[in-house]
Design a protein around this motif. Sequence first.
Motif, short mmCIF file in Angstrom:
data_model
loop_
_atom_site.label_atom_id
_atom_site.label_comp_id
_atom_site.label_asym_id
_atom_site.label_seq_id
_atom_site.Cartn_x
_atom_site.Cartn_y
_atom_site.Cartn_z
N ILE A 1 -1.65 -17.03 -12.47
CA ILE A 1 -3.09 -17.22 -12.49
C ILE A 1 -3.46 -17.26 -13.97
O ILE A 1 -3.32 -16.25 -14.67
CB ILE A 1 -3.81 -16.09 -11.73
N GLY A 2 -3.85 -18.44 -14.43
CA GLY A 2 -3.95 -18.62 -15.88
C GLY A 2 -2.54 -18.52 -16.42
O GLY A 2 -1.63 -19.21 -15.94
N GLU A 3 -2.32 -17.61 -17.34
CA GLU A 3 -0.96 -17.45 -17.86
C GLU A 3 -0.28 -16.18 -17.33
O GLU A 3 0.82 -15.84 -17.74
CB GLU A 3 -0.99 -17.44 -19.40
N GLU A 4 -0.94 -15.52 -16.38
CA GLU A 4 -0.44 -14.23 -15.88
C GLU A 4 0.32 -14.41 -14.57
O GLU A 4 -0.17 -15.02 -13.62
CB GLU A 4 -1.65 -13.29 -15.68
N TYR A 5 1.50 -13.84 -14.53
CA TYR A 5 2.37 -14.00 -13.35
C TYR A 5 1.82 -13.29 -12.11
O TYR A 5 1.19 -12.24 -12.23
CB TYR A 5 3.76 -13.44 -13.66
N PHE A 6 2.12 -13.87 -10.94
CA PHE A 6 1.78 -13.21 -9.67
C PHE A 6 2.38 -11.80 -9.65
O PHE A 6 3.52 -11.60 -10.07
CB PHE A 6 2.33 -14.00 -8.48
N MET A 7 1.62 -10.87 -9.08
CA MET A 7 2.02 -9.46 -9.11
C MET A 7 1.39 -8.73 -7.93
O MET A 7 0.48 -9.25 -7.29
CB MET A 7 1.50 -8.84 -10.42
N THR A 8 1.87 -7.52 -7.67
CA THR A 8 1.22 -6.67 -6.68
C THR A 8 0.03 -5.96 -7.34
O THR A 8 -0.06 -5.93 -8.57
CB THR A 8 2.19 -5.61 -6.11
N LYS A 9 -0.85 -5.41 -6.50
CA LYS A 9 -1.97 -4.63 -7.06
C LYS A 9 -1.44 -3.53 -7.95
O LYS A 9 -1.88 -3.34 -9.07
CB LYS A 9 -2.73 -3.94 -5.93
N GLY A 10 -0.51 -2.77 -7.40
CA GLY A 10 0.01 -1.59 -8.08
C GLY A 10 -0.80 -0.36 -7.70
O GLY A 10 -1.98 -0.46 -7.34
N HIS A 11 -0.15 0.77 -7.74
CA HIS A 11 -0.81 2.01 -7.31
C HIS A 11 -0.08 3.23 -7.88
O HIS A 11 1.09 3.15 -8.22
CB HIS A 11 -0.79 2.08 -5.78
N PHE A 12 -0.83 4.32 -7.96
CA PHE A 12 -0.23 5.64 -8.11
C PHE A 12 0.05 6.15 -6.70
O PHE A 12 -0.54 5.65 -5.73
CB PHE A 12 -1.23 6.62 -8.76
N HIS A 13 0.90 7.14 -6.57
CA HIS A 13 0.99 7.83 -5.29
C HIS A 13 -0.07 8.93 -5.27
O HIS A 13 -0.33 9.57 -6.30
CB HIS A 13 2.39 8.40 -5.07
N THR A 14 -0.69 9.11 -4.09
CA THR A 14 -1.73 10.13 -3.96
C THR A 14 -1.14 11.50 -4.29
O THR A 14 -1.75 12.30 -4.99
CB THR A 14 -2.32 10.10 -2.54
N ILE A 15 0.05 11.76 -3.77
CA ILE A 15 0.82 12.93 -4.24
C ILE A 15 1.55 12.41 -5.47
O ILE A 15 2.60 11.77 -5.39
CB ILE A 15 1.79 13.46 -3.17
N LEU A 16 0.89 12.64 -6.62
CA LEU A 16 1.25 11.95 -7.86
C LEU A 16 2.73 12.08 -8.21
O LEU A 16 3.35 11.15 -8.70
CB LEU A 16 0.36 12.51 -8.99
N ASP A 17 3.28 13.25 -7.92
CA ASP A 17 4.63 13.55 -8.37
C ASP A 17 5.71 13.04 -7.41
O ASP A 17 6.79 13.62 -7.35
CB ASP A 17 4.76 15.06 -8.59
#
Length: 200
Positions: free
Chosen positions: A89-105
Amino acid sequence: MDFMKDNYGAASALAPFAVYFSLHNGRSDTRASLRRHLSNMKGMYADDHALSLMLEQEDVLLYEFHELGIPESPGNLAFGTSIVYPGKIGEEYFMTKGHFHTILDTAEVYYCIGGKGLMLMENPEGEWEVQEFTPGRAVYVPGRYAHRSINTGTEPLITFYVFRADAGHDYGSIETRGFRKIAVERDGKPALVDNPKWHA
Ligand SMILES: O=P(O)(O)OC[C@H]1O[C@H](O)[C@H](O)[C@@H](O)[C@@H]1O
Ligand SMILES: [Fe+2]
């Protein structure tokens, strides 16, 4: 995904089972996949204009993943495949949203079955890391790191993932400000550059 939960019966008391995922395209013929299109990613790419122009043409499928609906208890493991399609999209590659885990660790492992790409990671302290995906490479995402898969190649990026089933997904800060870095094509090659939208 409720129909799948029914198959598993009571939470945390799973019977042994197996699922087939194609080594060729990552897909399961017996399990549904969740799909994210361009319209689900508004505001998440650096070039909003490029996204809306593309959206006028077609609501392109960017990625899909098999999420089996394993009961979210700490002794269970959630697993499946993720398939990120090639494109930009433009010059940026397709990717997932990305996330932290709710239980961060809680950590996660991704094993690359096909394609070429990057796993971009960033923790709340602002430290970021990147690992390459090529077939046969397993990437360990430690606890505390938000993670996003990026397809920098020309074929679908296929990974198999496993994480603790109660980890949860926290999209909050990723949806509002993104990661510190973005992956773009420069001189025909992938490069990580500062995210122009990122703010503290
Ligand atoms: O949730 P996203 O960031 O959109 O990524 C989509 C999916 O990718 C991988 O397959 C993860 O293991 C899943 O937990 C995640 O939901
Ligand atoms: Fe995850």
